[in-house]
Design a protein around this motif. Sequence first.
Motif, PDB file in Angstrom:
ATOM      1  N   PHE A   1       0.796  -1.233   0.000  1.00 12.34           N
ATOM      2  CA  PHE A   1       0.000   0.000   0.000  1.00 12.34           C
ATOM      3  C   PHE A   1       0.826   1.281   0.000  1.00 12.34           C
ATOM      4  CE2 PHE A   1      -3.314  -2.917   1.371  1.00 12.34           C
ATOM      5  CZ  PHE A   1      -4.439  -2.396   0.743  1.00 12.34           C
ATOM      6  N   TYR A   2       2.130   1.150   0.149  1.00  9.89           N
ATOM      7  CA  TYR A   2       2.962   2.351   0.305  1.00  9.89           C
ATOM      8  C   TYR A   2       2.823   3.301  -0.884  1.00  9.89           C
ATOM      9  CZ  TYR A   2       6.918   5.371   1.237  1.00  9.89           C
ATOM     10  OH  TYR A   2       7.697   6.473   1.480  1.00  9.89           O
ATOM     11  N   GLN A   3       2.927   2.771  -2.096  1.00  7.01           N
ATOM     12  CA  GLN A   3       2.870   3.628  -3.277  1.00  7.01           C
ATOM     13  C   GLN A   3       1.488   4.232  -3.470  1.00  7.01           C
ATOM     14  OE1 GLN A   3       5.576   4.561  -5.179  1.00  7.01           O
ATOM     15  NE2 GLN A   3       4.088   6.058  -5.923  1.00  7.01           N
ATOM     16  N   THR A   4       0.447   3.427  -3.217  1.00  6.65           N
ATOM     17  CA  THR A   4      -0.927   3.943  -3.333  1.00  6.65           C
ATOM     18  C   THR A   4      -1.157   5.077  -2.346  1.00  6.65           C
ATOM     19  OG1 THR A   4      -1.709   1.753  -3.999  1.00  6.65           O
ATOM     20  CG2 THR A   4      -3.372   3.326  -3.250  1.00  6.65           C
ATOM     21  N   ALA A   5      -0.684   4.885  -1.126  1.00  3.43           N
ATOM     22  CA  ALA A   5      -0.825   5.938  -0.118  1.00  3.43           C
ATOM     23  C   ALA A   5      -0.097   7.206  -0.563  1.00  3.43           C
ATOM     24  CB  ALA A   5      -0.279   5.451   1.225  1.00  3.43           C
TER      25      ALA A   5
ATOM     26  N   GLN B   1      -1.353 -19.140  14.853  1.00  3.39           N
ATOM     27  CA  GLN B   1      -2.271 -19.891  14.004  1.00  3.39           C
ATOM     28  C   GLN B   1      -3.353 -18.949  13.489  1.00  3.39           C
ATOM     29  OE1 GLN B   1      -2.411 -22.883  12.787  1.00  3.39           O
ATOM     30  NE2 GLN B   1      -0.890 -24.055  13.920  1.00  3.39           N
ATOM     31  N   LEU B   2      -3.233 -18.532  12.243  1.00  2.00           N
ATOM     32  CA  LEU B   2      -4.159 -17.576  11.641  1.00  2.00           C
ATOM     33  C   LEU B   2      -4.384 -17.932  10.179  1.00  2.00           C
ATOM     34  CD1 LEU B   2      -2.480 -14.270  12.910  1.00  2.00           C
ATOM     35  CD2 LEU B   2      -4.601 -15.239  13.820  1.00  2.00           C
ATOM     36  N   ASP B   3      -5.432 -17.379   9.619  1.00  5.09           N
ATOM     37  CA  ASP B   3      -5.612 -17.429   8.171  1.00  5.09           C
ATOM     38  C   ASP B   3      -5.026 -16.131   7.622  1.00  5.09           C
ATOM     39  OD1 ASP B   3      -6.573 -17.223   5.516  1.00  5.09           O
ATOM     40  OD2 ASP B   3      -8.284 -18.492   5.974  1.00  5.09           O
ATOM     41  N   GLY B   4      -3.794 -16.202   7.153  1.00  3.99           N
ATOM     42  CA  GLY B   4      -3.099 -15.001   6.699  1.00  3.99           C
ATOM     43  C   GLY B   4      -3.810 -14.290   5.570  1.00  3.99           C
ATOM     44  N   GLN B   5      -4.426 -15.053   4.667  1.00  6.43           N
ATOM     45  CA  GLN B   5      -5.110 -14.450   3.519  1.00  6.43           C
ATOM     46  C   GLN B   5      -6.326 -13.649   3.975  1.00  6.43           C
ATOM     47  OE1 GLN B   5      -6.163 -17.332   0.474  1.00  6.43           O
ATOM     48  NE2 GLN B   5      -5.275 -16.032  -1.097  1.00  6.43           N
ATOM     49  N   ARG B   6      -7.107 -14.247   4.871  1.00  7.31           N
ATOM     50  CA  ARG B   6      -8.292 -13.554   5.388  1.00  7.31           C
ATOM     51  C   ARG B   6      -7.905 -12.327   6.199  1.00  7.31           C
ATOM     52  NH1 ARG B   6     -12.957 -14.944   2.790  1.00  7.31           N
ATOM     53  NH2 ARG B   6     -13.492 -17.146   3.018  1.00  7.31           N
ATOM     54  N   LEU B   7      -6.879 -12.482   7.039  1.00  3.82           N
ATOM     55  CA  LEU B   7      -6.456 -11.358   7.868  1.00  3.82           C
ATOM     56  C   LEU B   7      -5.924 -10.220   7.002  1.00  3.82           C
ATOM     57  CD1 LEU B   7      -6.188 -10.348  10.746  1.00  3.82           C
ATOM     58  CD2 LEU B   7      -3.901 -11.361  10.838  1.00  3.82           C
ATOM     59  N   THR B   8      -5.193 -10.569   5.951  1.00  2.93           N
ATOM     60  CA  THR B   8      -4.722  -9.553   5.000  1.00  2.93           C
ATOM     61  C   THR B   8      -5.897  -8.818   4.379  1.00  2.93           C
ATOM     62  OG1 THR B   8      -2.675 -10.734   4.482  1.00  2.93           O
ATOM     63  CG2 THR B   8      -3.513  -9.228   2.800  1.00  2.93           C
ATOM     64  N   GLN B   9      -6.952  -9.556   4.044  1.00  3.17           N
ATOM     65  CA  GLN B   9      -8.146  -8.942   3.463  1.00  3.17           C
ATOM     66  C   GLN B   9      -8.766  -7.939   4.432  1.00  3.17           C
ATOM     67  OE1 GLN B   9     -11.258 -11.763   2.608  1.00  3.17           O
ATOM     68  NE2 GLN B   9     -12.487 -10.290   1.460  1.00  3.17           N
ATOM     69  N   ALA B  10      -8.896  -8.327   5.699  1.00  3.96           N
ATOM     70  CA  ALA B  10      -9.504  -7.446   6.692  1.00  3.96           C
ATOM     71  C   ALA B  10      -8.679  -6.171   6.892  1.00  3.96           C
ATOM     72  CB  ALA B  10      -9.660  -8.188   8.025  1.00  3.96           C
ATOM     73  N   ILE B  11      -7.367  -6.330   7.022  1.00  2.00           N
ATOM     74  CA  ILE B  11      -6.508  -5.157   7.241  1.00  2.00           C
ATOM     75  C   ILE B  11      -6.491  -4.264   6.001  1.00  2.00           C
ATOM     76  CG2 ILE B  11      -4.160  -4.388   7.761  1.00  2.00           C
ATOM     77  CD1 ILE B  11      -3.790  -7.042   9.304  1.00  2.00           C
TER      78      ILE B  11
ATOM     79  N   LEU C   1      -9.360  -1.965   6.051  1.00  2.00           N
ATOM     80  CA  LEU C   1      -9.182  -0.873   7.012  1.00  2.00           C
ATOM     81  C   LEU C   1      -8.198   0.176   6.501  1.00  2.00           C
ATOM     82  CD1 LEU C   1      -9.117  -3.050  10.251  1.00  2.00           C
ATOM     83  CD2 LEU C   1     -11.002  -1.641   9.412  1.00  2.00           C
ATOM     84  N   ILE C   2      -7.162  -0.254   5.797  1.00  2.00           N
ATOM     85  CA  ILE C   2      -6.220   0.709   5.207  1.00  2.00           C
ATOM     86  C   ILE C   2      -6.912   1.518   4.114  1.00  2.00           C
ATOM     87  CG2 ILE C   2      -4.075   0.991   3.897  1.00  2.00           C
ATOM     88  CD1 ILE C   2      -3.079  -1.599   5.227  1.00  2.00           C
ATOM     89  N   ASN C   3      -7.639   0.830   3.234  1.00  2.00           N
ATOM     90  CA  ASN C   3      -8.375   1.529   2.168  1.00  2.00           C
ATOM     91  C   ASN C   3      -9.386   2.508   2.751  1.00  2.00           C
ATOM     92  OD1 ASN C   3      -7.505   0.743  -0.493  1.00  2.00           O
ATOM     93  ND2 ASN C   3      -8.194  -1.329  -0.014  1.00  2.00           N
TER      94      ASN C   3
ATOM     95  N   GLU D   1     -17.694   4.782  -4.801  1.00  2.00           N
ATOM     96  CA  GLU D   1     -17.222   3.401  -4.879  1.00  2.00           C
ATOM     97  C   GLU D   1     -17.412   2.632  -3.583  1.00  2.00           C
ATOM     98  OE1 GLU D   1     -13.447   5.897  -4.129  1.00  2.00           O
ATOM     99  OE2 GLU D   1     -15.341   6.082  -5.202  1.00  2.00           O
ATOM    100  N   HIS D   2     -17.851   3.296  -2.518  1.00  2.00           N
ATOM    101  CA  HIS D   2     -18.046   2.624  -1.239  1.00  2.00           C
ATOM    102  C   HIS D   2     -19.521   2.343  -1.010  1.00  2.00           C
ATOM    103  CE1 HIS D   2     -13.917   2.987   0.321  1.00  2.00           C
ATOM    104  NE2 HIS D   2     -13.882   4.067  -0.423  1.00  2.00           N
ATOM    105  N   PHE D   3     -19.802   1.099  -0.598  1.00  2.41           N
ATOM    106  CA  PHE D   3     -21.194   0.684  -0.391  1.00  2.41           C
ATOM    107  C   PHE D   3     -21.525   0.474   1.080  1.00  2.41           C
ATOM    108  CE2 PHE D   3     -19.969  -0.791  -4.626  1.00  2.41           C
ATOM    109  CZ  PHE D   3     -21.003  -0.298  -5.394  1.00  2.41           C
ATOM    110  N   GLY D   4     -20.588   0.689   1.970  1.00  2.00           N
ATOM    111  CA  GLY D   4     -20.860   0.455   3.377  1.00  2.00           C
ATOM    112  C   GLY D   4     -20.788  -1.003   3.764  1.00  2.00           C
ATOM    113  N   LEU D   5     -20.000  -1.798   3.032  1.00  2.00           N
ATOM    114  CA  LEU D   5     -19.882  -3.228   3.321  1.00  2.00           C
ATOM    115  C   LEU D   5     -18.492  -3.624   3.822  1.00  2.00           C
ATOM    116  CD1 LEU D   5     -21.827  -4.760   0.295  1.00  2.00           C
ATOM    117  CD2 LEU D   5     -22.563  -4.695   2.671  1.00  2.00           C
ATOM    118  N   GLY D   6     -17.487  -2.813   3.527  1.00  2.46           N
ATOM    119  CA  GLY D   6     -16.113  -3.182   3.852  1.00  2.46           C
ATOM    120  C   GLY D   6     -15.898  -3.460   5.331  1.00  2.46           C
ATOM    121  N   LEU D   7     -16.356  -2.559   6.199  1.00  4.83           N
ATOM    122  CA  LEU D   7     -16.152  -2.745   7.627  1.00  4.83           C
ATOM    123  C   LEU D   7     -16.902  -3.967   8.143  1.00  4.83           C
ATOM    124  CD1 LEU D   7     -16.225   0.918   9.015  1.00  4.83           C
ATOM    125  CD2 LEU D   7     -14.244  -0.530   8.577  1.00  4.83           C
TER     126      LEU D   7
END
Length: 206
Positions: free
Chosen positions: A70-74, A94-104, A107-109, A167-173
């Motif tokens: 995200f550095y360049q986008t920011a 013990q985590l699902d790295g892919q899911r956790l990446t999606q959640a974070i 929040l960054i976006n 572009e935001h629908f109120g679903l991300g959070l």
Amino acid sequence: LTTNTSALCEEYPIIKTSSFFSSINSECQRMTRLLNDLSLLSHADTKINWSLELKLTEVDTLLLELHDTFYQTAHDTGHNLNLQLPDTVIKPCQLDGQRLTQAISILINNAMSYTPKGSTITLSLLPPKDKQLCICIIDDGPGIDEEHKPYIFKRFYRVDQSRHKKEHFGLGLSIAHEIVSLHGGQLTLEDTVPHGCTFKISLPIH
């Protein structure tokens, strides 16, 4: 519809220069995002195809990769993106790295979308405490009024209906909240001092 617009472009390349095509293409992308988000949430409701693939995950490495992503986008949107990692070694969890990446990522976006240019967004990993791992996404933007805080994780809820970005629908959070809950954790909102939002992901570790 997206397939049809692509086929039209191949048949009639000049269409690409039309403002109408640009508008249609943009709307197709918006609808695709909306359908994907709704599909994710419906799976969360029914527990169909909504499961975790738990693996030993180095959370500090995961945050480093997100920062690099995200550095360049920011930078392009006029934001400063910082990363704060603890000095102590964090054991893999013990985590699902892919899911956790999606959640974070959500929040960054969200932080980049609702803070003005010149704002700073910080990814912070705190040392484990009481068998809890805490990841914070901190911004120094305008913050969220108290009246809205109880509803921000509800589906389709947007703080400012008159000025929301199209572009935001109120679903991300809602999606981020579901992912964290699936891990047995909590996603909460706190105020950043002196102003701004801090979204805190608290995850149980064993």
